[in-house]
Design an enzyme around this catalytic site. Sequence first.
Site, short mmCIF file in Angstrom:
data_model
loop_
_atom_site.label_atom_id
_atom_site.label_comp_id
_atom_site.label_asym_id
_atom_site.label_seq_id
_atom_site.Cartn_x
_atom_site.Cartn_y
_atom_site.Cartn_z
N TYR A 30 -1.32 -1.28 10.04
CA TYR A 30 -1.52 -1.69 8.64
C TYR A 30 -0.34 -1.27 7.77
CZ TYR A 30 -3.73 -1.60 3.96
OH TYR A 30 -4.01 -1.77 2.63
N SER A 87 0.86 -1.19 0.00
CA SER A 87 0.00 0.00 0.00
C SER A 87 0.89 1.23 0.00
CB SER A 87 -0.87 0.00 1.27
OG SER A 87 -1.45 1.28 1.45
P1 NAP Z 1 -11.93 -5.39 -0.76
O1 NAP Z 1 -12.64 -4.77 -1.91
O2 NAP Z 1 -12.47 -5.19 0.62
O3 NAP Z 1 -11.81 -6.98 -1.07
C1 NAP Z 1 -11.18 -7.80 -0.13
C2 NAP Z 1 -11.06 -9.22 -0.65
O4 NAP Z 1 -10.31 -9.97 0.32
C3 NAP Z 1 -12.40 -9.94 -0.80
O5 NAP Z 1 -12.29 -10.85 -1.85
C4 NAP Z 1 -12.54 -10.68 0.54
O6 NAP Z 1 -13.36 -11.85 0.46
C5 NAP Z 1 -11.09 -11.05 0.82
N1 NAP Z 1 -10.82 -11.25 2.24
C6 NAP Z 1 -11.15 -10.44 3.28
N2 NAP Z 1 -10.74 -10.97 4.44
C7 NAP Z 1 -10.13 -12.15 4.13
C8 NAP Z 1 -9.51 -13.16 4.90
N3 NAP Z 1 -9.44 -13.12 6.24
N4 NAP Z 1 -9.00 -14.22 4.25
C9 NAP Z 1 -9.07 -14.31 2.90
N5 NAP Z 1 -9.65 -13.39 2.12
C10 NAP Z 1 -10.17 -12.31 2.74
O7 NAP Z 1 -10.42 -4.89 -0.67
P2 NAP Z 1 -9.45 -4.32 -1.84
O8 NAP Z 1 -9.55 -2.85 -1.85
O9 NAP Z 1 -9.68 -5.08 -3.06
O10 NAP Z 1 -8.02 -4.69 -1.21
C11 NAP Z 1 -7.23 -5.73 -1.73
C12 NAP Z 1 -5.81 -5.57 -1.26
O11 NAP Z 1 -5.31 -4.31 -1.68
C13 NAP Z 1 -5.62 -5.63 0.25
O12 NAP Z 1 -4.42 -6.33 0.56
C14 NAP Z 1 -5.46 -4.18 0.65
O13 NAP Z 1 -4.71 -4.04 1.83
C15 NAP Z 1 -4.75 -3.62 -0.57
N6 NAP Z 1 -4.88 -2.19 -0.79
C16 NAP Z 1 -6.12 -1.63 -0.99
C17 NAP Z 1 -6.20 -0.27 -1.21
C18 NAP Z 1 -7.53 0.42 -1.42
O14 NAP Z 1 -7.58 1.66 -1.29
N7 NAP Z 1 -8.59 -0.28 -1.79
C19 NAP Z 1 -5.04 0.51 -1.22
C20 NAP Z 1 -3.81 -0.10 -1.04
C21 NAP Z 1 -3.75 -1.45 -0.83
P3 NAP Z 1 -14.90 -11.82 1.02
O15 NAP Z 1 -15.68 -10.90 0.11
O16 NAP Z 1 -15.38 -13.23 0.92
O17 NAP Z 1 -14.83 -11.31 2.41
#
Ligand code: NAP
Length: 260
Positions: A165, A152
């Site tokens: 985080y 991130s």
């Molecule tokens: P998201 O839309 O909330 O999606 C999260 C995904 O992870 C869903 O498929 C969820 O499955 C799964 N998940 C949640 N808890 C889990 C667990 N305990 N074990 C296995 N799978 C789990 O999040 P996102 O924005 O796509 O984020 C994805 C990655 O990018 C993360 O590592 C996050 O830290 C990183 N990131 C995000 C951002 C941002 O602004 N969005 C920025 C920087 C980095 P379910 O639907 O079944 O719960």
Amino acid sequence: MAQENAANSKNKVAIVTGGSRGLGRNTAVSLAKHGVDTIITYHSNRAEADTAVSEIQALGRKSVALQLDTGKSATFDAFAVEVKHALNDTWDRDTFDYLVNNAGISAPGSITDMKEEDFDRLYNIHFKGVFFLTQKLLPSIKDGGRIVNISSGLARFALPGYAVYGSLKGAIEVMTRYMAKELGPRGIAVNVVAPGAIETDFGGGSVRDNPQANKFVASITAMGRAGLPDDIGPMIAVLLSDENRWMTAQRLEVSGGMFL
Ligand code: NAP
């Protein structure tokens, strides 16, 4: 061996953790557009995983959804067996090509107020889970394959509430270099992608749904807006393309220039 030789001429297969929603789903769909099949994982929302699989199949690619809690390392041996079965049943092979360690949660808390249980949950999902899931899946990753870890922007810049985080994402960046070092002899390249703030469900969907948060992100971003899933998935698909085989141990920030 015959099976492995056959696998060389078949489509590539990627595992994308958290591939059911958000950035993971966008990555799996983008990989499909590049001709790559996927095993996606979900944690609790099977329905979303099913729609992701349908979206990928509509693009003419194969996809299988498996349940996984990346915070529970005790389940990873059984998950690795499930992966083997899926590879055999759907692809007639024993190995896969790319691992995208993407699954994650947000659990903000200031240094003053952070609860130990939230610290442990973040640690288990964002650090321990990535390490041991990779360890358990390593025997099934094809030599010459690739790993992409997701960090991130918060590992580079600090915003109040993200000490744990951001620190764990920083640890993933260091771990990426160690993985690259130890797996290089197998021809496995390991890189880390650090998205900026992206409009997904993450953190209650605040970057997408809270106008104030969205405006703040836009104001500190060189490109003048918050990120979209489509800014990330296609980039990861390109990172995993055959043309990009000599880059390893690199941190790639994909943030539109946040906090430059
Ligand atoms: P998201 O839309 O909330 O999606 C999260 C995904 O992870 C869903 O498929 C969820 O499955 C799964 N998940 C949640 N808890 C889990 C667990 N305990 N074990 C296995 N799978 C789990 O999040 P996102 O924005 O796509 O984020 C994805 C990655 O990018 C993360 O590592 C996050 O830290 C990183 N990131 C995000 C951002 C941002 O602004 N969005 C920025 C920087 C980095 P379910 O639907 O079944 O719960």
